[in-house]
Design an enzyme around this catalytic site. Structure first.
Site, PDB file in Angstrom:
ATOM      1  N   CYS A  94      27.031 -50.331  33.354  1.00 46.12           N
ATOM      2  CA  CYS A  94      28.146 -49.443  33.729  1.00 46.12           C
ATOM      3  C   CYS A  94      29.495 -49.911  33.183  1.00 46.12           C
ATOM      4  O   CYS A  94      29.775 -49.690  32.009  1.00 46.12           O
ATOM      5  CB  CYS A  94      28.165 -49.288  35.243  1.00 46.12           C
ATOM      6  SG  CYS A  94      29.052 -47.816  35.773  1.00 46.12           S
ATOM      7  N   ARG A 128      32.771 -37.474  39.492  1.00 45.01           N
ATOM      8  CA  ARG A 128      32.011 -38.723  39.426  1.00 45.01           C
ATOM      9  C   ARG A 128      30.525 -38.382  39.374  1.00 45.01           C
ATOM     10  O   ARG A 128      30.069 -37.446  40.048  1.00 45.01           O
ATOM     11  CB  ARG A 128      32.284 -39.622  40.639  1.00 45.01           C
ATOM     12  CG  ARG A 128      33.639 -40.282  40.639  1.00 45.01           C
ATOM     13  CD  ARG A 128      33.719 -41.427  41.666  1.00 45.01           C
ATOM     14  NE  ARG A 128      32.974 -42.597  41.198  1.00 45.01           N
ATOM     15  CZ  ARG A 128      33.470 -43.531  40.386  1.00 45.01           C
ATOM     16  NH1 ARG A 128      34.703 -43.402  39.935  1.00 45.01           N
ATOM     17  NH2 ARG A 128      32.745 -44.570  40.002  1.00 45.01           N
ATOM     18  N   HIS A 191      22.440 -48.932  38.222  1.00 46.79           N
ATOM     19  CA  HIS A 191      22.617 -50.048  39.157  1.00 46.79           C
ATOM     20  C   HIS A 191      21.372 -50.150  40.040  1.00 46.79           C
ATOM     21  O   HIS A 191      20.374 -49.461  39.819  1.00 46.79           O
ATOM     22  CB  HIS A 191      23.814 -49.769  40.089  1.00 46.79           C
ATOM     23  CG  HIS A 191      25.125 -49.676  39.423  1.00 46.79           C
ATOM     24  ND1 HIS A 191      25.867 -50.777  39.048  1.00 46.79           N
ATOM     25  CD2 HIS A 191      25.872 -48.599  39.075  1.00 46.79           C
ATOM     26  CE1 HIS A 191      27.014 -50.388  38.507  1.00 46.79           C
ATOM     27  NE2 HIS A 191      27.034 -49.072  38.505  1.00 46.79           N
TER      28      HIS A 191
HETATM   29  N1  GLN Z   1      35.003 -47.925  36.550  1.00 48.23           N
HETATM   30  C1  GLN Z   1      33.957 -47.336  35.723  1.00 48.23           C
HETATM   31  C2  GLN Z   1      33.690 -45.868  36.056  1.00 48.23           C
HETATM   32  O1  GLN Z   1      34.033 -45.421  37.130  1.00 48.23           O
HETATM   33  C3  GLN Z   1      32.658 -48.111  35.877  1.00 48.23           C
HETATM   34  C4  GLN Z   1      32.069 -47.952  37.266  1.00 48.23           C
HETATM   35  C5  GLN Z   1      30.906 -48.883  37.507  1.00 48.23           C
HETATM   36  O2  GLN Z   1      30.784 -49.930  36.896  1.00 48.23           O
HETATM   37  N2  GLN Z   1      30.047 -48.501  38.482  1.00 48.23           N
HETATM   38  O3  GLN Z   1      33.095 -45.164  35.248  1.00 48.23           O
END
Ligand code: GLN
Length: 239
Positions: A94, A128, A191
């Site tokens: 990520c 998101r 993740h």
């Molecule tokens: N900050 C980055 C995003 O929101 C990565 C998020 C993350 O590592 N889960 O895309």
């Protein structure tokens, strides 16, 4: 004398959310089952990057965590690119996946330069991309995990997708790709942590590293019955 691999963990203090530290634990434990020992070196901002390293692993983080490690990552970019281009296996999750590309544009419009290990670019969007995800990867079979990112990532021609999305959103919710591969580097949004439920990827990292280090490597036969139960349970979880 047990043969030893060296694993560098990038930025565990700032880039380690949704259980990503579990990826390093999975490599440690599975390497032991393959008859190898592993020495872990943590690399936080200001720490030296080890020159003699077999596997490099980095986790995800908030935009703020990415900002905290950004300058140090740029200072290490030449060494990390050399390691990648020489075939060192790496796994970036990520937020570090994004910074291993050419750039990451945050939701405030700030553009953070990446280190161009992976031919990808990322821009944060309002929506998101969150939830359980399953992808199909030719090399590793079905990959199961969890995603939570604002960044939408697009691949250039020098990277190949890690997998095709079966359930979930993936790189950008538009082209059905998830993750990216180049040389022996894997970038992914998954993740969970990723590796405990996806031992095929763990074995790829270990066998690639061991073959490069020792010239040969014979995998042990490992009973993954419990892993299979965890995978089936995770696949049944609603998005
Ligand atoms: N900050 C980055 C995003 O929101 C990565 C998020 C993350 O590592 N889960 O895309």
């Amino acid at each position: 004398m047990t043969r030893e691999l060296v694993v560098a963990q990038l930025y565990p203090r700032d880039m380690n959310i949704y259980g990503d530290n579990g990826n390093v634990l999975a490599v440690l434990r599975r390497a032991e089952k393959h008859g190898l020992s592993v020495r872990k070196i943590t690399v936080n901002p200001g720490d030296k990057m080890p020159t003699d390293v077999d596997i490099v692993i980095g986790g995800g983080g908030q935009d703020s965590g990415q900002t905290r490690v950004h300058e140090d990552l740029l200072a290490k970019q030449a060494q990390l690119r050399d390691l990648a281009e020489s075939g060192t296996p790496m796994l970036m999750i990520c937020g570090l996946y994004q910074l291993f590309g050419h750039w990451f544009r945050t939701h405030t419009g700030e553009e953070m330069a990446g280190i161009s290990v992976l031919d990808v670019t990322t821009s944060a969007e309002e929506k998101r991309l969150i939830g359980n995800i399953v992808t199909d990867s030719g090399l590793f079979g079905e990959i199961i995990g969890y995603e939570n990112h604002s960044g939408q990532t697009f691949l250039g021609e020098k990277s190949t997708p890690l997998g095709r999305v079966l359930v979930g959103e993936g790189n950008n919710a538009k082209d059905d790709t998830e993750g990216a591969r180049s040389h022996n580097v894997i970038g992914t949004y998954l993740h969970g942590s990723l590796l405990p439920k996806n031992p095929a990827i763990t074995d790829f990292l270990i066998s690639t590293a061991a073959t490069r280090r020792f010239g040969e490597f014979e995998s042990a036969v490992i009973d993954d019955a419990l892993v299979e139960r965890a995978r089936e349970s995770a696949k049944r979880r609603p998005r």
